[in-house]
Scaffold this motif. Structure first.
Motif, PDB file in Angstrom:
ATOM      1  N   ALA A 191     116.916 110.794  33.906  1.00  0.00           N
ATOM      2  CA  ALA A 191     116.997 110.628  32.392  1.00  0.00           C
ATOM      3  C   ALA A 191     115.867 109.634  32.201  1.00  0.00           C
ATOM      4  O   ALA A 191     116.141 108.429  31.797  1.00  0.00           O
ATOM      5  CB  ALA A 191     118.651 109.967  32.138  1.00  0.00           C
ATOM      6  N   SER A 225     115.585 120.275  29.635  1.00  0.00           N
ATOM      7  CA  SER A 225     116.719 121.117  29.188  1.00  0.00           C
ATOM      8  C   SER A 225     116.428 122.024  28.052  1.00  0.00           C
ATOM      9  O   SER A 225     116.945 123.296  27.975  1.00  0.00           O
ATOM     10  CB  SER A 225     117.971 120.374  29.387  1.00  0.00           C
ATOM     11  OG  SER A 225     118.049 119.755  30.578  1.00  0.00           O
ATOM     12  N   ARG A 251     113.449 106.395  21.726  1.00  0.00           N
ATOM     13  CA  ARG A 251     112.856 106.989  23.283  1.00  0.00           C
ATOM     14  C   ARG A 251     111.621 106.530  23.323  1.00  0.00           C
ATOM     15  O   ARG A 251     111.072 106.603  24.566  1.00  0.00           O
ATOM     16  CB  ARG A 251     112.570 108.510  22.618  1.00  0.00           C
ATOM     17  CG  ARG A 251     113.841 109.489  22.658  1.00  0.00           C
ATOM     18  CD  ARG A 251     113.480 111.077  22.375  1.00  0.00           C
ATOM     19  NE  ARG A 251     113.002 111.774  23.511  1.00  0.00           N
ATOM     20  CZ  ARG A 251     113.745 112.285  24.270  1.00  0.00           C
ATOM     21  NH1 ARG A 251     114.672 112.068  24.293  1.00  0.00           N
ATOM     22  NH2 ARG A 251     112.897 112.963  25.135  1.00  0.00           N
ATOM     23  N   TYR A 311     117.398 109.438  26.449  1.00  0.00           N
ATOM     24  CA  TYR A 311     116.946 110.639  27.305  1.00  0.00           C
ATOM     25  C   TYR A 311     118.277 111.244  28.322  1.00  0.00           C
ATOM     26  O   TYR A 311     117.823 112.232  28.547  1.00  0.00           O
ATOM     27  CB  TYR A 311     116.083 109.775  28.464  1.00  0.00           C
ATOM     28  CG  TYR A 311     114.792 109.877  27.674  1.00  0.00           C
ATOM     29  CD1 TYR A 311     113.660 110.609  27.737  1.00  0.00           C
ATOM     30  CD2 TYR A 311     114.394 108.402  27.293  1.00  0.00           C
ATOM     31  CE1 TYR A 311     112.600 110.686  27.100  1.00  0.00           C
ATOM     32  CE2 TYR A 311     112.887 108.135  26.754  1.00  0.00           C
ATOM     33  CZ  TYR A 311     112.173 109.355  26.454  1.00  0.00           C
ATOM     34  OH  TYR A 311     110.825 109.010  25.972  1.00  0.00           O
ATOM     35  N   ASP A 312     119.289 110.431  28.434  1.00  0.00           N
ATOM     36  CA  ASP A 312     120.413 111.058  29.144  1.00  0.00           C
ATOM     37  C   ASP A 312     121.350 112.025  28.117  1.00  0.00           C
ATOM     38  O   ASP A 312     122.221 112.765  28.772  1.00  0.00           O
ATOM     39  CB  ASP A 312     121.430 109.986  29.765  1.00  0.00           C
ATOM     40  CG  ASP A 312     121.877 109.161  28.662  1.00  0.00           C
ATOM     41  OD1 ASP A 312     121.083 108.640  27.657  1.00  0.00           O
ATOM     42  OD2 ASP A 312     122.898 108.645  29.009  1.00  0.00           O
ATOM     43  N   ASP A 331     117.248 115.764  26.746  1.00  0.00           N
ATOM     44  CA  ASP A 331     116.456 116.007  27.746  1.00  0.00           C
ATOM     45  C   ASP A 331     115.329 117.125  27.340  1.00  0.00           C
ATOM     46  O   ASP A 331     115.663 118.271  27.072  1.00  0.00           O
ATOM     47  CB  ASP A 331     117.158 116.381  28.870  1.00  0.00           C
ATOM     48  CG  ASP A 331     116.408 116.834  30.325  1.00  0.00           C
ATOM     49  OD1 ASP A 331     115.397 115.645  30.570  1.00  0.00           O
ATOM     50  OD2 ASP A 331     116.465 117.752  30.774  1.00  0.00           O
ATOM     51  N   ARG A 332     114.059 116.771  27.365  1.00  0.00           N
ATOM     52  CA  ARG A 332     113.075 117.751  26.952  1.00  0.00           C
ATOM     53  C   ARG A 332     113.191 119.151  28.097  1.00  0.00           C
ATOM     54  O   ARG A 332     112.945 120.082  27.311  1.00  0.00           O
ATOM     55  CB  ARG A 332     111.815 117.056  27.036  1.00  0.00           C
ATOM     56  CG  ARG A 332     110.719 117.842  26.407  1.00  0.00           C
ATOM     57  CD  ARG A 332     109.268 117.414  26.756  1.00  0.00           C
ATOM     58  NE  ARG A 332     108.192 118.212  26.260  1.00  0.00           N
ATOM     59  CZ  ARG A 332     107.582 118.013  24.965  1.00  0.00           C
ATOM     60  NH1 ARG A 332     107.803 117.037  24.375  1.00  0.00           N
ATOM     61  NH2 ARG A 332     106.590 118.819  24.820  1.00  0.00           N
ATOM     62  N   SER A 356     118.199 118.034  34.144  1.00  0.00           N
ATOM     63  CA  SER A 356     116.871 117.481  34.834  1.00  0.00           C
ATOM     64  C   SER A 356     117.625 116.418  35.885  1.00  0.00           C
ATOM     65  O   SER A 356     118.670 115.658  35.922  1.00  0.00           O
ATOM     66  CB  SER A 356     116.120 116.618  33.835  1.00  0.00           C
ATOM     67  OG  SER A 356     115.439 117.598  33.096  1.00  0.00           O
ATOM     68  N   MET A 383     121.670 118.473  29.935  1.00  0.00           N
ATOM     69  CA  MET A 383     121.068 117.583  30.591  1.00  0.00           C
ATOM     70  C   MET A 383     120.998 117.924  32.007  1.00  0.00           C
ATOM     71  O   MET A 383     122.307 117.945  33.031  1.00  0.00           O
ATOM     72  CB  MET A 383     121.649 115.977  30.580  1.00  0.00           C
ATOM     73  CG  MET A 383     121.065 115.131  31.598  1.00  0.00           C
ATOM     74  SD  MET A 383     118.983 115.215  31.433  1.00  0.00           S
ATOM     75  CE  MET A 383     118.738 114.022  32.463  1.00  0.00           C
ATOM     76  N   GLN A 435     109.856 112.695  35.352  1.00  0.00           N
ATOM     77  CA  GLN A 435     110.679 112.890  36.345  1.00  0.00           C
ATOM     78  C   GLN A 435     110.441 112.295  37.797  1.00  0.00           C
ATOM     79  O   GLN A 435     110.770 112.599  38.535  1.00  0.00           O
ATOM     80  CB  GLN A 435     110.749 114.364  36.611  1.00  0.00           C
ATOM     81  CG  GLN A 435     111.379 115.155  35.265  1.00  0.00           C
ATOM     82  CD  GLN A 435     113.011 114.629  35.471  1.00  0.00           C
ATOM     83  OE1 GLN A 435     113.724 114.868  36.123  1.00  0.00           O
ATOM     84  NE2 GLN A 435     113.158 114.100  34.320  1.00  0.00           N
TER      85      GLN A 435
END
Length: 421
Positions: free
Chosen positions: A172, A214, A276, A207-208, A211-212, A169, A167, A176
């Motif tokens: 989360a 990452s 998600r 999401y945390d 992470d897409r 970004s 992670m 963004q």
């Protein structure tokens, strides 16, 4: 199974009609462990429970895993444990300690006041300083752990190098622009990670933890040289973002990196959930990882509430040289106890799995719940004292800090003092 047939499976060589072979003592030396070994997953009945319309995840996965993007050497599936449960197409917790959150409780939590009281950056630099990570390979008798914030860490031992739940970004979130924003930046970028990274372990699809951005950056840098170990149900998502070298596992199944078969990655259960979007609750399984090498054993708990399964993990794969166990995002307990451990429960997991040393994760990066941002480490110290355990047996790290854990129990900090301001 002969060595020749095993090598043929690992190298993807076709062979005469497959048979599932039961064998003993793959990892433990007791001779009581039962496994099936095959180049694909055996279709076996799952646990019988008092639920209707139960599906066997392996049956669905048998067809979905035929995609060319899913590569594996072998999958080992235990016969003496309960595998995941799927009801009406969705994975469900089988534990008696689990109660699904009600809509009213979710709304009540969403409207609750944030008590994390995260200070401005100037004060954070004093309260939670960062150091530059030290990714040097450890000595043969040591395991190295580098914490990169939240549940992301790099572990190196027995010739293997892995990263957990990467992670990097700012948020989360699916966007963004909105969503939980990290208050502590990562101490390094994907570009700074060790060039010999072998594997990624993903615990679940929140999401945390998944992470897409990452995932995309790691895939762009390492490509198919990096093997991704993911929960059942996630292979299609990984394929959709361009990742090829993916191994999708059910609870208690195991696999390895292609050229490092002496280290096994075992997907082990937790009590949690995965979602998600508004409609995909339970489409992807959740869990933890036991990484078992010839010299060291490492446990990554991911995200979990407390349940009895950790004692079983400890009996089957412990003792562990080191573990990473969550300690944050636990308040209010009336809402969080079903999904996140508090520090005292994290200490119970540390004891259950017989970890010689544990790293505290899932704190100090995002304000995801309502506890004061420095409560997790303070309550961890109190829980260790109450359990009559050494304070240095379960520790919080500085962001970016590296420690070496030796087989004899010694723990050493990396000598680097390069603070990041």
């Amino acid at each position: 199974m002969s060595a020749t047939s095993g090598d043929a499976m690992r190298n993807g060589v076709s062979s005469p009609p497959r048979t599932v072979v039961t064998r003993s003592s793959l990892i433990c030396s007791s001779g009581k462990d039962k496994y099936t070994f095959d180049s694909e997953r055996a279709i076996l009945p799952i646990r019988s429970v008092d639920l209707q319309t139960i599906e066997t995840p392996a049956e669905d996965h048998e067809s979905s895993s035929s995609s060319s993007v899913v590569k594996r050497d072998s999958v080992v599936r235990r016969l003496d444990v309960h595998h995941s449960v799927r009801v009406d197409g969705r994975f469900r917790n089988p534990w008696t300690t689990w109660t699904p959150p009600s809509f009213a409780n979710i709304l009540k939590f969403g409207l609750a006041r944030d008590r994390s009281r995260v200070p401005p950056k100037e004060d954070l630099d004093l309260a939670l300083p960062m150091v530059r990570p030290d990714f040097r390979a450890p000595p043969a008798d040591a395991l190295s752990l580098t914490w990169l914030g939240h549940s992301t860490l790099v572990a190196r031992f027995d010739g293997i190098s892995l990263i957990s739940d990467p992670m990097f970004s700012d948020r989360a979130s699916p966007s963004q622009a909105v969503g939980p924003k990290r208050y502590r930046a990562p101490p390094c970028s994907v570009h700074d990670l060790p060039s010999d990274l072998d594997a990624v372990v993903i615990s679940h699809a929140h999401y945390d933890h998944l992470d897409r951005n990452s995932v995309t950056l790691l895939n762009a840098r390492f490509g198919s040289d990096l093997r991704w170990f993911v929960p059942l149900g996630l292979a299609d998502w990984m394929s959709g973002v361009g990742v090829e070298n993916v191994v999708e596992l059910d609870w208690w199944e195991e696999n390895c990196v292609s050229d490092k078969s002496d280290v096994s990655f075992v997907f082990t259960p937790t009590q949690h959930w995965s979602q998600r979007t508004l409609t995909d609750d339970g489409h992807v399984l959740w869990g933890s990882w036991a990484v078992v090498g010839p010299t060291h054993r490492f446990f990554f708990a991911g995200d979990t509430a407390y349940c009895d399964v950790f004692r079983q993990i400890g009996r089957m794969y412990g003792p562990f040289t080191a573990a990473a166990i969550p300690i944050g995002a636990y308040e209010p307990r009336w809402f969080m106890r079903q999904q996140h451990v508090e520090p005292a429960e994290a200490v119970r997991i540390h004891q259950d799995i017989a970890s010689r040393f544990s790293l505290a994760i899932h704190w100090g990066t995002f304000a995801l719940a309502n506890e004061y941002f420095l409560d997790p480490p303070m309550k961890l110290r109190a829980a260790l004292e109450s359990a009559h355990l050494e304070a240095n047996s379960f520790a919080t790290f500085l962001h970016g800090e590296t420690r070496l854990v030796y087989r004899d129990g010694r723990v050493e900090r990396s000598k680097t003092k390069d603070f990041i301001l």
